[in-house]
Design a protein around this motif. Structure first.
Motif, PDB file in Angstrom:
ATOM      1  N   THR A  14       0.842  -1.199   0.000  1.00  0.00           N
ATOM      2  CA  THR A  14       0.000   0.000   0.000  1.00  0.00           C
ATOM      3  C   THR A  14       0.877   1.248   0.000  1.00  0.00           C
ATOM      4  N   ARG A  15       0.530   2.215  -0.846  1.00  0.00           N
ATOM      5  CA  ARG A  15       1.306   3.460  -0.953  1.00  0.00           C
ATOM      6  C   ARG A  15       0.349   4.624  -0.706  1.00  0.00           C
ATOM      7  N   PHE A  16       0.608   5.340   0.380  1.00  0.00           N
ATOM      8  CA  PHE A  16      -0.201   6.513   0.708  1.00  0.00           C
ATOM      9  C   PHE A  16       0.713   7.582   1.307  1.00  0.00           C
ATOM     10  N   GLY A  17       0.540   8.798   0.893  1.00  0.00           N
ATOM     11  CA  GLY A  17       1.296   9.912   1.453  1.00  0.00           C
ATOM     12  C   GLY A  17       2.443  10.398   0.594  1.00  0.00           C
ATOM     13  N   GLN A  33       3.736   3.834   6.429  1.00  0.00           N
ATOM     14  CA  GLN A  33       3.624   4.833   5.363  1.00  0.00           C
ATOM     15  C   GLN A  33       4.493   6.061   5.629  1.00  0.00           C
ATOM     16  N   HIS A  44       6.157   1.034   2.772  1.00  0.00           N
ATOM     17  CA  HIS A  44       5.126   0.630   1.792  1.00  0.00           C
ATOM     18  C   HIS A  44       5.040  -0.896   1.674  1.00  0.00           C
ATOM     19  N   ALA A  59      -2.915  12.273   7.903  1.00  0.00           N
ATOM     20  CA  ALA A  59      -2.830  12.791   6.533  1.00  0.00           C
ATOM     21  C   ALA A  59      -2.068  14.115   6.488  1.00  0.00           C
ATOM     22  N   GLU A 117      -0.309  13.976  -0.478  1.00  0.00           N
ATOM     23  CA  GLU A 117      -1.191  13.540  -1.548  1.00  0.00           C
ATOM     24  C   GLU A 117      -2.177  14.667  -1.848  1.00  0.00           C
ATOM     25  N   GLU A 167      -7.200  12.628  -3.287  1.00  0.00           N
ATOM     26  CA  GLU A 167      -6.688  11.288  -2.977  1.00  0.00           C
ATOM     27  C   GLU A 167      -6.852  10.984  -1.487  1.00  0.00           C
ATOM     28  N   VAL A 168      -6.645  12.003  -0.671  1.00  0.00           N
ATOM     29  CA  VAL A 168      -6.797  11.810   0.773  1.00  0.00           C
ATOM     30  C   VAL A 168      -8.240  11.459   1.115  1.00  0.00           C
ATOM     31  N   PHE A 222      -9.132   7.872  -0.188  1.00  0.00           N
ATOM     32  CA  PHE A 222      -8.609   6.815   0.666  1.00  0.00           C
ATOM     33  C   PHE A 222      -9.440   6.694   1.945  1.00  0.00           C
TER      34      PHE A 222
END
Length: 382
Positions: free
Chosen positions: A41-44, A88, A93, A130, A140, A144-145, A148
């Motif tokens: 998972t890729r966030f941020g 993250q 990731h 976030a 992001e 996108e925030v 998610f």
């Protein structure tokens, strides 16, 4: 065909805890495989970072709590969230990021109290999480925030649906169990009514007649003997009823001999009965045979109570697909002074006949007598 109820039932059938434990193990092993590093998972928007001891700690925080997620859903969600944030924010990731939606799904389906506080707390924690990425030089787009976050809310909602479905199914089963118990109590009450009322009525009639036989010792002795025999028969039938209530008891069809014995006992109680039987009882009568016997017994009991001494006719006809029973009195008798009834016996007979998709009538005929008629379908399984 797959229905909405099938999903939670299947999940429960195969064990929700076992599935979560298995998924946690798969995620743990898969995340430690070198080929999967950086492909989770890729966030941020944080840059990738090589795996180190902190990566193992973050992966363990996300995967291991799933083993106890059913018993402690909120602590499990908290630990998985902390592990996901570290994963993250540090840029690992890992493949273990999949544990977060699983923990949300579990919490939504298992949490019974403080659900709103848990949801609000998780949402409140999402805001600084976030917001931390822009402070670290990443981040992001706002869309996108929000996307998610809505995806996480969807997993919570699915868990809530699973919980509500489970509760509805539990309520349905509870009601079915209550209805079953109520029907069983009603059936036992009908059986007791049929057995006790018939024999006690006969005993009362015979005892009442014995009061007038003191000058005829032989007839008095015969009457008292009949009372004794009827009482013993009542005890025998009550014991048989207890056997019938046993789960492994198999219902047997009542034979012609039992009907004739019933008629003979009624005659001994002072009721003139004319018995006619046509045809041969079927070997596949099912429940029709015992119900026919009960119809005759209840009708003769009423004849003893309300038309004592009147001519009574019993006619039973065995056909290929049905049994027809008719019991009638000519209305010339008198009340025997026996305990009065409340109509429960005839109502119970009507229920039994209806269960066989048959026909049942009871009432006065044109000559002033009383007529009971029943038509019972044979072949209905016991």
């Amino acid at each position: 065909m797959i229905t909405p109820r099938w999903i939670p039932e299947s999940w429960q059938r195969f064990g929700g805890t076992a599935w979560y434990s298995l998924l946690g193990l798969v995620l743990l092993v898969g995340s430690l495989v070198p080929a999967s590093h950086g492909h989770g998972t890729r966030f941020g928007g944080m840059p990738d970072r090589p795996f180190d001891v902190l990566a193992v700690v973050a992966i363990a925080l996300q995967c291991l709590p799933l083993v106890a997620c059913r018993r402690w859903p909120v602590p499990c969600l908290a630990l998985v969230s902390v592990g996901f944030a570290a994963d993250q924010l540090l840029g690992y990731h890992s493949f273990a990021g999949t544990a977060l939606p699983l923990a949300l799904l579990n919490a939504g389906s298992r949490l019974d109290r403080r659900r709103r506080a848990t949801a609000l707390g998780f949402s409140a924690a999402y805001v600084p999480f976030a917001a931390a990425f822009p402070l670290l030089g990443a981040g992001e787009p706002l869309a996108e925030v929000l996307t998610f976050y809505l995806a996480l809310v969807l997993f919570w909602a699915v868990g809530t649906w699973l919980r509500s479905t489970r509760l509805l199914e539990a309520e349905r089963r509870r009601r079915v169990a209550e209805d079953t118990r109520a029907a069983e109590r009603a059936r036992i009450a009908r059986e007791l009514h049929d057995v006790v009322t018939h024999h006690v009525t006969a005993m009362v009639v015979q005892a009442e007649a014995a009061r007038y036989l003191t000058s005829a010792p032989e007839r008095l002795d015969q009457s008292l003997t009949s009372v004794t025999a009827t009482g013993r028969r009542a005890i025998s039938d009550l014991r048989h009823l207890l056997d019938v209530l046993s789960p492994d008891h198999e219902v047997q069809s009542s034979s012609s001999d039992e009907l004739r014995a019933l008629v003979e006992r009624t005659r001994q109680a002072g009721q003139p009965v004319e018995f006619t039987e046509e045809g041969t009882p079927s070997t596949v009568a099912g429940r029709a045979g015992p119900v026919a016997y009960r119809v005759v017994r209840e009708a003769l009991t009423n004849a003893l109570k309300y038309a004592h001494g009147s001519g009574t006719r019993v006619r039973v006809r065995h056909g290929e697909e049905e049994i027809t029973v008719e019991v009638s009195t000519d209305g010339s008798g008198t009340s025997a002074g026996s305990p009065g009834g409340n109509g429960r016996g005839l109502a119970g007979l009507r229920d039994r006949v209806d269960a066989l998709d048959g026909e049942f009538t009871a009432g006065r005929d044109a000559d002033g007598g009383f007529l009971v008629r029943a038509r019972l379908r044979t072949g209905v399984p016991s």
